[in-house]
Motif scaffolding. Structure first.
Motif, short mmCIF file in Angstrom:
data_model
loop_
_atom_site.label_atom_id
_atom_site.label_comp_id
_atom_site.label_asym_id
_atom_site.label_seq_id
_atom_site.Cartn_x
_atom_site.Cartn_y
_atom_site.Cartn_z
N UNK A 1 0.81 -1.21 0.00
CA UNK A 1 0.00 0.00 0.00
C UNK A 1 0.84 1.26 0.00
N UNK A 2 2.15 1.13 -0.26
CA UNK A 2 3.04 2.27 -0.10
C UNK A 2 2.67 3.41 -1.05
N UNK A 3 2.31 3.09 -2.30
CA UNK A 3 1.98 4.15 -3.26
C UNK A 3 0.71 4.89 -2.85
N UNK A 4 -0.31 4.14 -2.46
CA UNK A 4 -1.56 4.78 -2.07
C UNK A 4 -1.37 5.58 -0.78
N UNK A 5 -0.58 5.05 0.15
CA UNK A 5 -0.32 5.78 1.39
C UNK A 5 0.41 7.10 1.11
N UNK A 6 1.30 7.09 0.14
CA UNK A 6 2.00 8.32 -0.20
C UNK A 6 1.10 9.30 -0.94
N UNK A 7 0.22 8.80 -1.80
CA UNK A 7 -0.70 9.69 -2.51
C UNK A 7 -1.62 10.40 -1.52
N UNK A 8 -2.13 9.66 -0.52
CA UNK A 8 -3.05 10.24 0.45
C UNK A 8 -2.36 10.74 1.71
N UNK A 9 -1.03 10.69 1.72
CA UNK A 9 -0.25 11.18 2.86
C UNK A 9 -0.67 10.48 4.15
N UNK A 10 -0.78 9.16 4.10
CA UNK A 10 -1.17 8.37 5.25
C UNK A 10 0.07 7.84 5.97
N UNK A 11 0.14 7.98 7.28
CA UNK A 11 1.31 7.49 8.03
C UNK A 11 1.21 5.99 8.31
N UNK A 12 1.35 5.18 7.25
CA UNK A 12 1.23 3.74 7.38
C UNK A 12 2.57 3.04 7.34
N UNK A 13 2.51 1.71 7.39
CA UNK A 13 3.73 0.91 7.40
C UNK A 13 4.49 1.01 6.08
N UNK A 14 3.78 1.05 4.97
CA UNK A 14 4.44 1.16 3.68
C UNK A 14 5.23 2.45 3.56
N UNK A 15 4.66 3.53 4.03
CA UNK A 15 5.37 4.82 3.99
C UNK A 15 6.56 4.81 4.95
N UNK A 16 6.40 4.16 6.09
CA UNK A 16 7.51 4.05 7.05
C UNK A 16 8.68 3.29 6.42
N UNK A 17 8.37 2.20 5.71
CA UNK A 17 9.43 1.42 5.07
C UNK A 17 10.15 2.24 4.00
N UNK A 18 9.40 3.03 3.23
CA UNK A 18 10.00 3.86 2.19
C UNK A 18 10.89 4.94 2.82
N UNK A 19 10.44 5.55 3.88
CA UNK A 19 11.24 6.57 4.56
C UNK A 19 12.50 5.96 5.17
N UNK A 20 12.38 4.77 5.76
CA UNK A 20 13.54 4.12 6.34
C UNK A 20 14.57 3.76 5.27
N UNK A 21 14.08 3.36 4.09
CA UNK A 21 15.00 3.04 3.00
C UNK A 21 15.75 4.28 2.53
N UNK A 22 15.05 5.39 2.39
CA UNK A 22 15.70 6.62 1.92
C UNK A 22 16.67 7.18 2.96
N UNK A 23 16.40 6.92 4.24
CA UNK A 23 17.26 7.43 5.31
C UNK A 23 18.28 6.40 5.78
N UNK A 24 18.28 5.25 5.14
CA UNK A 24 19.21 4.15 5.49
C UNK A 24 19.10 3.77 6.96
#
Length: 315
Positions: A254-277
């Motif tokens: 659900x990472x794409x949909x969470x980012x489109x709707x700016x939802x603080x979900x697990x998918x967005x957390x994983x994407x942020x953790x990847x970008x921040x190493x």
């Protein structure tokens, strides 16, 4: 039955251990040094070495894996490099968004696909068959994030009926939080409903040619009774398999949909953790996703035994 359950549970535990080892090893191979990312390029070698020692990055791989696994088994998932808080709290906080979203999406998907697929199978060549075919083709072809963008333009920008994004939190009230998840739920459910409609239609058509279906018709039962009491229950195994696969996809994908709707979900957390190493967050989130897939498949396997007595005898 107890022996069968014990064997399945043992296989579940072994699979989780193997998956955890693979996740840890693959995360260690990712380029970039977490200490360097945290301190920046201007940090001195002594400062980098001190931080690496503090984070345990200077220890052998197998030792770090053992420490991480022991922490996971004890409920201590470590502390995020980026946020400076326990990872377990981050996962629980984000799961409060992702899990209801996935559950709502799978319920909506089943509510659309099961009746539509069953009616399309029982009335081949009719209106329901045409609707099911068009719906499945369109919903599969259109990406979920594009549906999300269209819904924001229509229901938020033009009509002003729904919030365009964000999540107020469950503490702000059930209805505001639920309203924030309505459009993401629809965007996530539509592609899955299209796939499930095809699976349900095929499974019902196959069950219609079995002997029990012909026997039910010969007894003089109505067509609706034959369909919903006899055929659909016996077509549930492939449908349940697809539902299990879809649920884990909805939680993890659900990472794409969470980012489109700016939802603080697990998918967005994983994407942020990847970008921040933030390796520890990535490891724990990926392990959670992998564990969820394995556990859901385990539950689906057990549901086969509950639904079909022939599988209990074979097992």
């Amino acid at each position: 039955m107890i022996t069968l359950l014990a064997r399945r549970f043992t296989g579940l535990i072994l699979t989780l251990l193997i998956v955890s080892l693979l996740i840890f090893a693959l995360m260690d191979l990712l380029p970039g040094d977490p200490a360097s990312i945290m301190l920046g390029t201007s940090a001195s070698p002594e400062t980098l070495a001190a931080l690496r020692h503090e984070l345990g990055l200077d220890q052998p791989l197998i030792l770090r894996y053992g420490q991480w696994l022991a922490g996971v088994l004890s409920g201590n998932l470590g502390q995020s490099y980026t946020y400076g808080v326990p990872v377990a709290g981050l996962i629980v906080e984000r799961l409060a968004v992702t899990l209801p979203l996935a559950l709502m999406a799978i319920v909506l998907s089943v509510a659309i696909a099961l009746p539509l697929g069953a009616l399309a199978a029982s009335r081949r060549g009719g209106v329901f068959a045409i609707i099911a075919t068009l719906f499945s083709q369109v919903s599969i072809a259109v990406p979920a994030f594009w549906v999300a963008l269209l819904m924001i333009i229509l229901f938020s920008t033009l009509l002003g009926l729904m919030p365009a994004g964000g999540f107020p939190g469950w503490h702000e009230g059930f209805l505001p939080a639920l309203q924030a998840l309505v459009m993401p739920t629809v965007a996530l459910a539509m592609p899955q409903a299209g796939v499930l409609t095809r699976v349900a239609r095929s499974a019902v058509i196959e069950a219609m040619h079995e002997d029990f279906a012909r026997t039910a018709v010969a007894k003089g039962l109505s067509s609706s009774a034959v369909l919903w009491r006899h055929i659909v229950p016996n077509a549930l195994i492939p449908i349940l398999t697809m539902i299990g696969l879809q649920f884990t996809f909805l939680v993890a994908g659900a990472v794409l949909v969470e980012n489109v709707f700016n939802l603080p979900g697990l998918g967005r957390l994983a994407l942020q953790a990847l970008s921040q190493r933030d390796v520890i967050v990535m490891q724990d989130v990926v392990l959670f996703f992998a564990g969820l897939v394995i556990v859901v498949n385990f539950v689906v396997d057990l549901s086969y035994l509950a639904i079909d007595p022939r599988m209990r005898k074979a097992a």
